[in-house]
Every structure is written in C-alpha cells, then in structure tokens.
Design an enzyme around this catalytic site. Structure first.
Site, short mmCIF file in Angstrom:
data_model
loop_
_atom_site.label_atom_id
_atom_site.label_comp_id
_atom_site.label_asym_id
_atom_site.label_seq_id
_atom_site.Cartn_x
_atom_site.Cartn_y
_atom_site.Cartn_z
CB SER A 126 3.22 -7.64 1.13
OG SER A 126 3.15 -6.54 0.43
CB ILE A 157 8.06 -7.31 6.79
CG1 ILE A 157 6.79 -7.99 6.45
CG2 ILE A 157 7.75 -6.51 7.72
CD1 ILE A 157 6.71 -9.37 7.40
N GLY A 242 2.79 7.13 3.46
CA GLY A 242 4.13 6.36 3.36
C GLY A 242 4.54 6.82 1.82
NE ARG A 243 0.94 4.10 -2.29
CZ ARG A 243 -0.13 3.34 -2.53
NH1 ARG A 243 -1.28 4.03 -2.73
NH2 ARG A 243 -0.19 2.11 -2.63
N GLY A 339 31.37 7.07 -16.84
CA GLY A 339 31.80 6.09 -17.77
C GLY A 339 32.09 4.92 -16.63
CD GLU A 363 5.90 2.64 1.99
OE1 GLU A 363 5.01 3.53 2.19
OE2 GLU A 363 7.02 2.46 2.74
N1 CAA Z 1 -6.78 5.87 0.21
C1 CAA Z 1 -8.00 5.77 0.93
N2 CAA Z 1 -8.75 4.64 0.51
C2 CAA Z 1 -8.68 3.85 -0.43
C3 CAA Z 1 -7.46 4.09 -1.31
C4 CAA Z 1 -6.49 5.23 -1.14
N3 CAA Z 1 -5.64 5.50 -1.65
N4 CAA Z 1 -7.38 3.01 -2.26
C5 CAA Z 1 -8.75 2.37 -2.08
N5 CAA Z 1 -9.05 2.99 -0.81
C6 CAA Z 1 -10.38 2.53 -0.30
C7 CAA Z 1 -11.66 2.65 -1.41
O1 CAA Z 1 -12.15 3.83 -1.32
C8 CAA Z 1 -12.37 1.37 -1.11
O2 CAA Z 1 -13.46 1.54 0.27
P1 CAA Z 1 -14.77 1.89 0.09
O3 CAA Z 1 -15.62 0.91 -0.55
O4 CAA Z 1 -15.27 2.23 1.62
O5 CAA Z 1 -14.99 3.37 -0.63
C9 CAA Z 1 -11.57 0.25 -0.65
O6 CAA Z 1 -10.47 1.00 -0.46
C10 CAA Z 1 -11.26 -0.59 -1.86
O7 CAA Z 1 -10.80 0.14 -2.98
P2 CAA Z 1 -11.02 -0.35 -4.43
O8 CAA Z 1 -12.44 -0.92 -4.78
O9 CAA Z 1 -10.32 0.59 -5.20
O10 CAA Z 1 -9.94 -1.55 -4.53
P3 CAA Z 1 -9.10 -2.40 -5.45
O11 CAA Z 1 -8.66 -3.64 -5.22
O12 CAA Z 1 -9.82 -2.09 -6.66
O13 CAA Z 1 -7.94 -1.50 -5.66
C11 CAA Z 1 -5.51 -0.80 -4.75
C12 CAA Z 1 -7.13 -1.17 -4.21
C13 CAA Z 1 -5.51 0.71 -5.21
C14 CAA Z 1 -4.98 -1.44 -5.89
C15 CAA Z 1 -4.93 -1.19 -3.44
O14 CAA Z 1 -4.98 -2.66 -3.32
C16 CAA Z 1 -3.24 -0.80 -3.44
O15 CAA Z 1 -3.03 0.49 -3.10
N6 CAA Z 1 -2.47 -2.00 -3.85
C17 CAA Z 1 -1.25 -1.59 -3.53
C18 CAA Z 1 -0.62 -2.04 -2.38
C19 CAA Z 1 0.63 -1.68 -1.76
O16 CAA Z 1 0.94 -0.35 -1.82
N7 CAA Z 1 1.29 -2.33 -1.17
C20 CAA Z 1 2.48 -2.01 -0.63
C21 CAA Z 1 2.95 -2.66 0.74
S1 CAA Z 1 3.70 -2.06 1.81
C22 CAA Z 1 5.35 -2.33 1.56
O17 CAA Z 1 5.98 -1.87 0.48
C23 CAA Z 1 6.22 -2.96 2.41
C24 CAA Z 1 7.34 -2.08 2.94
O18 CAA Z 1 7.49 -2.60 4.27
C25 CAA Z 1 7.67 -1.05 2.71
#
Ligand code: CAA
Length: 381
Positions: A126, A157, A242-243, A339, A363
């Site tokens: 992020s 982070i 992670g999820r 309560g 995540e």
């Molecule tokens: N697993 C594997 N590959 C994936 C995937 C998944 N779940 N989601 C997307 N991809 C791949 C796609 O297949 C694509 O690759 P190819 O072109 O080679 O097929 C590529 O990634 C791009 O995907 P999209 O075209 O679907 O991209 P998008 O921008 O439309 O959507 C998203 C992507 C699902 C929204 C993604 O950006 C996402 O998961 N966002 C959330 C991010 C997140 O979870 N952040 C948390 C940060 S960590 C944290 O929380 C901090 C901590 O310390 C706990």
C-alpha cells in the site's frame, strides 16, 4: 468430505491454545492500553515454530499445513488479535513469498531467520495513493550497476516499526503497468529507510503500523525476488494466502466474543434468573454461533484446497469476507449481552469490537473480497 482434524493438527491447536492462555492472555489488556509491542511473546512464538509454520524444515520452518496454521492463528487471536496479525504477516505475507520465489541464497539469508523468530518481516504494498487499487504503484526502483535504487513512500505497514526485513513492491518499468512491478527484500538497516509515524489505531493496538519512506535506498541486485515484472503476481498470490490468515484472526475474535457472551449470560441475573434463560439472549447466541461455524467451514475449505494444491482464491476471499463480518457482528452482540459492562474496559468485549473492524479493511477490504469472489465466479472458477 472429512473435517476431522488429524492428531498433529489437534496437537498444534492445543499447543497454541495453551501458549495463548498462559503467555499471551495475562498481559493482553495492558499491552492494548499502552500500545506495547509483544517482543517476548514474538520471540517465544519463533522458538516454538509459530512464525514460520508452513515453511519447509529445510529452511528452519515447522513444515506444517495451512489447516494447522488456521487453527493456531484462531487460538492466538482469541486471546490477542494483535499477536495474531503480527504472526500472520510474518508467516503469510513474508515467509511465503520468499520461500516460493526466492533463491537459495535469499532463503538462507532471510527465510531461516524469519521462520525461527530471529528476524521479523513486514509487507509493503500500500501507498498513500494505492490502497485497493494496488496496481497504481508510485514507488520506483532503478537498476544502477549491481544495485537497485528505491524511492517512494509506503503506508499501513503492519510490523513496520519493529521489522528487520521488508518485502517492498516497486515499479521497475512504468510503461508496462502492473507488469512493470517488482518485489525486493529490503533490510531496515539500509541507508535511506525512514520509519514514519506509528499510527494511533482504534484496535490491534499492540501491533505496530507505520509509514515507510524510501529515499535513494540502495538494494543489492540479488535481493530482487523472482524476476523483474512479477511483483504484482507475487503480491496477489501472497495476499490470497494472507486472507486465510486474516480470516482465522477474525474467527478468533468472533469465537472469543461468543464465549464471553455465553459466560456472562450464565452469570448475570435479571428478573430473578440468569439472563441466558431469556430468549432474546439465546437468539443472539444462536446467531453468533451459526455465523462462526459457517465462517470456520469456509476457512477450513480454503486452507484444505491450498494444502491439496487446488484453487483457493475464491474460498480465501469468501472466508475473509464472512469471518470479518462474523467478528464485527459477534463483538457487537457480545457487548449488547453485557449491557453497560460491555462498554467499559473491565470486560474484554469492547476490545474485541475495536480489534474486529480492521479485519474488514486490511489485506483487501470486504468490497475487494466481493470483487475477487465475483470475478472468480464469472470466469467459471
Ligand atoms: N490471485 C492471483 N492473481 C491475481 C489476483 C489474485 N487474487 N487478482 C488479480 N490477479 C492478477 C490477474 O490475473 C492479472 O494478471 P494477468 O494479467 O497476468 O492475468 C493481474 O493480477 C491484474 O489483475 P486485474 O486486471 O484483475 O487488476 P485490477 O486492478 O482490476 O484488480 C485487485 C486487482 C483485485 C483490485 C487487486 O489490486 C487487489 O487485490 N487489491 C487489494 C489490495 C490489497 O489487498 N491490499 C492490502 C495490502 S496488505 C495490508 O493490508 C497491509 C498489512 O500489513 C496487513
């Protein structure tokens, strides 16, 4: 279909439960009140194999399966969800990626110390302007001779203040969009790392969360994980696992809320009888337990699929979606059962509510989980 735990899985669950009850629970409220990082606990978790649970023995890990990992995170998060996330980030977001994509050199140098608790890891995807839209990375990495030079800003982070090692996503080729993102292993001691402000959070207060500035940080070329351009793939695959960890953390909070509600309802008397005799309370307990069981089965399914090499993206997102919903719902209902006593710090349920909310955010927010589930279904997964 068999959801019977193996002897090993039950033994790990029991060991995690014993450790959580004896070593984590007694000081959890104090740590929460003081936003105090559990250094000693994390060290002991490392010694017991809980910081690298699924890492192969060859690299110092415990070599366990994902189901065991889920059981351990649930037990630990029942007593302190802050410890649950510290553990989950190190296991799922850091060790996993290094083991799957790293060279033997990187595994020896980083994975073994991370899996044994000698080092702590953090995951940096992020940015101030790239949260749910994680492809929009502004951090850049430029190859200069035998080093990459990283510049940018990361935020939210977990473990950021106390980590020794960061897995950082950065753009190596902006013209390629997300296919120009790469992942680097970066040590805290490198020049140019600036640990920003520690966030003052609603919950999980004894885990630390911070921003990280990268100012001309020279990272050895060999610390590139995998190859250039696969960083987004690494991040997404990492987050799938992670999820499952966050879902198990949420499950622990939900289960703790249910147990607290049952206990209190049997002790507290109103209208000359324990309030557990009242149907209004019984309905709450029944609904909480139903939601928890449904979430638990989904999480086990995701973990089992992962262990069996089957697809688990949809199941992991469904598990996180439902378990985080269960955590918030059960914590709120546990407060209602208590309560006024539920609204004060003397009873733990107010912390459960504060700790629960983040499971719907980090995540991948609940909205992102719905997107992931819908996309998997629409493409026939
Ligand atoms: N697993 C594997 N590959 C994936 C995937 C998944 N779940 N989601 C997307 N991809 C791949 C796609 O297949 C694509 O690759 P190819 O072109 O080679 O097929 C590529 O990634 C791009 O995907 P999209 O075209 O679907 O991209 P998008 O921008 O439309 O959507 C998203 C992507 C699902 C929204 C993604 O950006 C996402 O998961 N966002 C959330 C991010 C997140 O979870 N952040 C948390 C940060 S960590 C944290 O929380 C901090 C901590 O310390 C706990």
């Amino acid at each position: 279909m068999n959801f019977e735990l193996t002897e090993d899985q039950a033994a790990i669950r029991d060991a995690a439960r014993d450790f959580a009850e004896s070593e984590i629970a007694p000081s959890s409220s104090e740590r929460d009140a003081n936003s105090e990082f559990p250094f000693e606990i994390v060290k002991k978790l490392g010694e017991l194999g809980f910081m690298g649970m699924m890492v192969n023995h060859e690299w110092g890990g415990a070599g366990m399966d994902t189901v065991s990992y889920v059981l351990a995170i649930e037990e630990i998060s029942k007593k302190d969800a802050s410890v649950g996330v510290i553990m989950s980030v190190n296991n799922s977001l850091v060790c996993y990626g290094i083991e799957k994509f790293g060279t033997d050199f990187l595994k020896e140098k980083y994975l073994t110390p991370l899996a044994t608790g000698q080092m702590l890891g953090a995951f940096c995807l992020s940015e101030p302007e790239a949260g749910s839209d994680a492809t929009d990375q502004k951090t850049v990495a430029v190859l200069e001779g035998d080093h990459y030079v990283l510049n940018g800003m990361k935020n939210w982070i977990t473990n950021g203040v106390n980590a020794d090692v960061y897995l950082i996503q950065a753009m190596t080729d902006k013209s390629k969009g997300y296919k120009g993102i790469s992942t680097f292993i970066v040590e805290k001691k490198y020049d140019g790392i600036e640990i920003g402000k520690k966030e003052d959070k609603l919950g999980i207060r004894s885990s630390d969360t911070c921003t990280l500035g990268l100012n001309n940080v020279k990272v050895p070329k060999e610390n590139l994980l995998g190859e250039e351009g696969i960083g987004f793939k690494i991040a997404m695959e990492t987050l799938n696992g992670g999820r499952i960890g966050v879902a198990a953390q949420a499950l622990g909070i939900a289960q703790a809320s249910l147990e607290a509600a049952i206990k209190y309802s049997k002790e507290r008397k109103a209208f000359d009888a324990p309030i557990s005799n009242l149907q209004a309370i019984q309905f709450k307990i029944a609904e909480m337990a139903t939601l928890i069981e449904a979430a638990r089965l989904l999480i086990y399914q995701a973990a089992l699929n992962k262990d069996q090499g089957k697809k688990y993206v949809k199941e992991a997102s469904m598990g996180k979606l439902l378990a985080s919903q269960a955590a918030v719902h059960c914590a709120l209902e546990a407060i209602q059962v208590h309560g006024g006593y539920g609204y004060v710090r003397e009873y733990l349920v107010e912390r459960y509510l504060r700790d629960s909310k983040i499971t719907q955010i980090y995540e991948g927010t609940s909205e992102i989980q719905r997107i992931v589930v819908a996309r998997e279904l629409l493409r026939g997964g």
